[in-house]
Design an enzyme around this catalytic site. Structure first.
Site, mmCIF file in Angstrom:
data_model
loop_
_atom_site.group_PDB
_atom_site.id
_atom_site.type_symbol
_atom_site.label_atom_id
_atom_site.label_comp_id
_atom_site.label_asym_id
_atom_site.label_seq_id
_atom_site.Cartn_x
_atom_site.Cartn_y
_atom_site.Cartn_z
ATOM 1 N NE ARG A 8 14.182 -1.207 -6.483
ATOM 2 C CZ ARG A 8 13.013 -1.647 -6.905
ATOM 3 N NH1 ARG A 8 12.228 -2.333 -6.109
ATOM 4 N NH2 ARG A 8 12.589 -1.379 -8.120
ATOM 5 C CB SER A 35 9.512 -2.931 -2.844
ATOM 6 O OG SER A 35 8.262 -3.019 -3.484
ATOM 7 C CD GLU A 56 6.026 0.180 8.480
ATOM 8 O OE1 GLU A 56 5.228 0.571 9.371
ATOM 9 O OE2 GLU A 56 5.632 -0.216 7.357
ATOM 10 C CG HIS A 107 11.325 2.281 -2.761
ATOM 11 N ND1 HIS A 107 11.901 1.035 -2.757
ATOM 12 C CD2 HIS A 107 10.390 2.272 -3.737
ATOM 13 C CE1 HIS A 107 11.341 0.281 -3.692
ATOM 14 N NE2 HIS A 107 10.417 1.006 -4.307
ATOM 15 C CG ASP A 115 4.593 4.482 -5.097
ATOM 16 O OD1 ASP A 115 3.619 4.304 -5.862
ATOM 17 O OD2 ASP A 115 5.216 3.568 -4.550
#
Lengths: 331, 287
Positions: A8, A35, A56, A107, A115
C-alpha cells in the site's frame, strides 16, 4: 534480508510520482487516504484529489465520471468496501461501461489483523474476477506494486489492484517489468509447482527453500495477474511437475485456487491442493497468528506439497494434455 | 477545421433562439416514436418515457451544446439518463438528432439491436454510459463536472433522475459531493411523475419534502411544469447564473403524459400498449 516494503505504501508513493508525470491522473478516496496511502498524492496535487467522504458507492460513480471526462482516476478505499459495498457500481458502470478507472484497494486479506473480520477482505478477488473487462491484480512485493501501478496508469481500461497492510520481503529488483496476462517463474523445480499471489508468493518461496533441503524441487510461480491469468504457464507447469499447490490470502473459492482449478480441470488435470481460507470469515489478532490459524504459512504449503506429490503416484495414467487455448473470457 | 472554428460553429447553432412551437412538435413526434417502439418491442417503460419527453426535447433541442456529427467533441455538454428505464424517449431524441438512423428505433430490445432495454454506451451512439440500475447517475455526473472543471471546459453536465430513484441512498451521497465541491456546472432534473412500480411514491416510500431535502443538501432548487418547454428552457438558463452550488430542477410531470389512458396509471410503468391502446395513442397524438 533486504528491507521490507508494504504494497500500500509503494502504491501511494508511486501514485505521487505519476501525478507529477501525468496531469490527467486524478485520485479519489473515501476517508481512508492515510490508510490507503493516497495522502502522498493528496498533499502535492490538492486540485486533483477528491475525498468523497465515507461513501464508497459515490466513490466509484465519481471515478467513472472523471474517466468519462478524459481523466485517469485511481479510486482507493479498503478492499472490503470497494468490492463489497460498491460491487454493483463497479459492475454496472466501470466494468460494463469499460471505463478507464483504476480501483486500488488496500487492506486485502486477514493480515489487516486487529480490526477483525468486518475489515478483512477475503473475497475481493473472487468478486472482481467474475467481472468482464476488468483486469485483476495483486502484487507480491514493493517492486511489483510499483510496476503494476505504473502499468495501470498507462493501460486504457478498468483495473482492480489489491494492496495489503503488512510490510513484505522484497522479491524482485527494480528492473522488474509487469506485463498483462503474464505470470512469473521465480524458481525452477520438477517435483511440484507452488503457485502464489500477493503475500503468499514469499510463503511459496520459503516453502520451496524448505522442500529443497529435503531433496524436493519445487517450481514457484507468481500469478499476481489473476485476470487475465497466464493459463499457458499454469498448464505448462502442471504438465512439467504433475502436482500443484495454490496459495492465496483469500477464500479458496473464487480466487487463485479456483482459477487454477478451472484451467487445470479443463486442460491438464493434476493433483492439486488449495491453500486459503475455507468457508470462513476472518477475526481479530496479530497478522502472524491469523496466518497460522488459517493455514497460510510456508509450513502449510510444504505439507500440501507432500500430499500432492504423494497423490501423483496414484494419479491414474499421465495427466491429460489439451493445450488448445481457452477463450479470453475463460482465462 | 480546428477546434476553435468548430466551437464557434456549434455556438452559432445552439445560440439560435429555440422555436417553442417547433420543440412542441418534436415532442409530439418523439411521443409517437415511443408508442411505435414499445408496441413493436412488446415491452418497455412507457409511463416514464412519456413523462420525460418534454424535458429531453427541451434539453437536447433547446439547450445542450452537443453535435451528432461529432459525438466525441471534448467540450460538449453531457447528459446522463440516471433513470435508465426512460431509454425509449432518450433513443427517440438521439435518433432525431442524427446520432443513428431512425429505422433503428424499431429494433428496440430485440436481439442484436443497438438499442438495449436500458442504455448501453457500448451499443448506442450518443449514449455516454450504461445506466438502468437506479441511483448511480448523479455520481457519474459529478465526476464529469469535476473533469470539466479540471479541463477548463465550459461544458455543462445534465442528469435526469426519476422521483422513485431518489429513494436510493447513493443519490444522497452524490448530492453531498456535488454541493461539497460546489459543482455549478451541474444541473440535475427530477422527473417528478409521482408514480413508481408499486404505486404512488407517497405510498411506497415518501420522498417529500423533496425541494427542502435538496436545499438542505446545499443545492439551488427550482420547480417547473415538466411539460412546459418554455419554462424548462428558462430554468436551464437560470441555472447558468447560479454560482458555487449545483442546481436541481424539480420538474412536475404526469406519468404517461400525452395519452389519456396512460396518464397517471401505474400499470403503464413497464407495459407496452396493446393493439387497441396503440390505436388510441396514435389517434390522441395525431399520428
Amino acid at each position: 534480508m533486504s528491507a521490507k516494503e508494504s504494497t500500500r505504501v509503494e502504491y501511494g508513493k508511486t501514485l505521487a510520482q505519476l501525478g507529477a508525470e501525468n496531469p490527467n491522473i486524478v485520485v479519489l478516496d473515501a476517508d481512508l487516504s492515510g490508510s490507503t496511502q493516497t495522502h502522498h498524492f493528496a498533499k502535492i496535487f490538492k486540485d486533483r484529489f477528491f475525498n468523497v467522504g465515507i461513501a464508497e458507492q459515490d466513490l466509484m460513480g465519481t471515478a467513472a465520471g472523471l474517466a468519462l471526462g478524459g481523466k485517469i482516476p485511481f479510486a482507493s478505499t479498503f478492499a472490503m468496501f470497494a468490492t463489497g459495498r460498491a460491487w454493483e457500481q463497479i459492475r454496472q458502470t466501470i466494468a460494463y461501461g469499460n471505463l478507464n478507472v483504476k480501483i486500488v484497494a488496500s487492506h486485502g486479506g486477514v493480515t489487516v489483523g486487529e480490526d477483525g473480520g468486518s475489515h478483512q477482505a477475503v473475497e475481493d478477488l473472487a468478486l472482481m474476477r467474475i467481472l468482464p473487462n476488468l483486469v485483476v491484480l495483486a502484487p507480491a512485493d514493493g517492486p511489483e506494486t510499483r510496476a503494476m501501478t505504473r502499468w495501470a496508469a498507462g493501460y486504457h481500461g478498468p483495473v482492480y489492484m489489491r494492496t495489503g497492510r503488512l510490510a513484505l520481503p522484497v522479491i524482485y529488483d527494480d528492473s522488474y517489468v509487469f506485463e498483462l496476462g503474464q505470470g512469473s517463474l521465480l524458481r525452477e523445480g520438477g517435483d511440484v509447482t507452488l503457485m502464489g499471489i500477493g503475500i503468499m508468493v514469499q510463503a511459496c518461496l520459503d516453502a520451496a527453500a524448505g522442500l529443497a533441503q529435503e531433496g524436493i524441487e519445487a517450481r514457484v510461480l507468481n500469478l499476481g495477474c489473476l485476470k487475465p491469468l497466464d493459463w499457458e504457464l499454469v498448464v505448462d507447469s502442471a504438465r512439467r511437475t504433475g502436482a500443484v499447490v495454490t496459495a492465496e490470502e483469500h477464500m479458496v473459492t473464487g480466487g487463485l485456487g479456483s482459477a487454477v482449478s478451472e484451467i487445470l480441470g479443463e486442460h491438464c488435470p493434476a493433483p492439486l491442493k488449495r491453500i486459503g481460507l475455507r468457508d470462513t470469515f476472518g477475526m481479530s489478532g496479530k497478522p502472524e497468528a491469523l496466518l497460522k490459524h488459517y493455514g497460510l504459512t510456508a509450513e502449510d504449503i510444504k505439507q500440501a506439497a507432500y500430499k500432492v506429490i504423494a497423490r501423483k503416484a496414484s494419479h491414474l495414467a499421465s495427466p491429460v494434455m489439451d493445450l488448445k487455448a481457452p477463450s479470453l473470457a475463460g482465462r | 477545421m480546428d477546434i476553435l472554428n468548430h466551437n464557434e460553429e456549434y455556438e452559432k447553432e445552439i445560440n439560435a433562439i429555440p422555436d417553442h412551437h417547433h420543440l412542441k412538435e418534436i415532442a409530439r413526434q418523439v411521443r409517437l416514436d415511443i408508442i411505435e417502439m414499445l408496441f413493436r418491442a412488446g415491452s418497455g417503460h412507457l409511463g416514464g418515457s412519456l413523462s420525460a419527453t418534454d424535458i429531453l426535447v427541451a434539453l437536447f433541442f433547446g439547450e445542450m451544446r452537443a453535435h451528432a456529427g461529432d459525438p466525441c467533441w471534448i467540450d460538449r455538454d453531457r447528459f446522463i439518463l440516471s433513470k435508465g428505464h426512460g431509454a425509449p424517449a432518450y433513443y427517440a431524441v438521439l435518433a432525431r438528432l442524427g446520432y443513428f438512423p431512425r429505422e433503428e428505433l424499431l429494433s428496440l430490445r430485440q436481439f442484436g439491436s443497438i438499442l438495449q432495454g436500458h442504455p448501453d454506451s457500448g451499443c448506442t451512439p450518443g449514449v455516454e454510459i450504461p445506466t438502468g440500475s437506479l441511483g448511480q447517475g448523479l455520481s457519474i455526473a459529478n465526476g464529469l463536472a469535476l473533469a470539466a472543471r479540471l479541463n477548463g471546459h465550459g461544458s455543462r453536465i445534465y442528469a435526469l433522475l426519476g422521483d422513485g430513484e431518489v429513494q436510493e441512498g447513493q443519490i444522497w451521497e452524490a448530492a453531498m459531493t456535488a454541493a461539497h465541491y460546489g459543482l455549478d456546472n451541474l444541473v440535475a432534473i427530477l422527473d417528478r411523475n409521482r408514480l413508481q412500480i408499486d404505486g404512488h411514491t407517497a405510498e411506497v416510500m415518501s420522498i417529500e419534502p423533496i425541494n427542502d431535502k435538496w436545499k438542505a443538501f446545499g443545492w439551488h432548487t427550482l420547480e417547473v411544469d415538466g411539460h412546459d418547454i418554455p419554462q424548462l428552457l428558462e430554468a436551464f438558463t437560470a441555472c447558468k447564473g447560479v454560482k458555487g452550488q449545483p442546481s436541481m430542477i424539480i420538474a412536475h410531470t404526469v406519468k404517461g403524459k400525452g395519452v389519456s389512458i396512460f396518464e397517471g396509471q401505474k400499470k403503464y410503468h413497464g407495459t407496452a400498449p396493446n393493439p387497441e391502446e396503440y390505436q388510441q395513442a396514435l389517434k390522441e397524438l395525431g399520428g
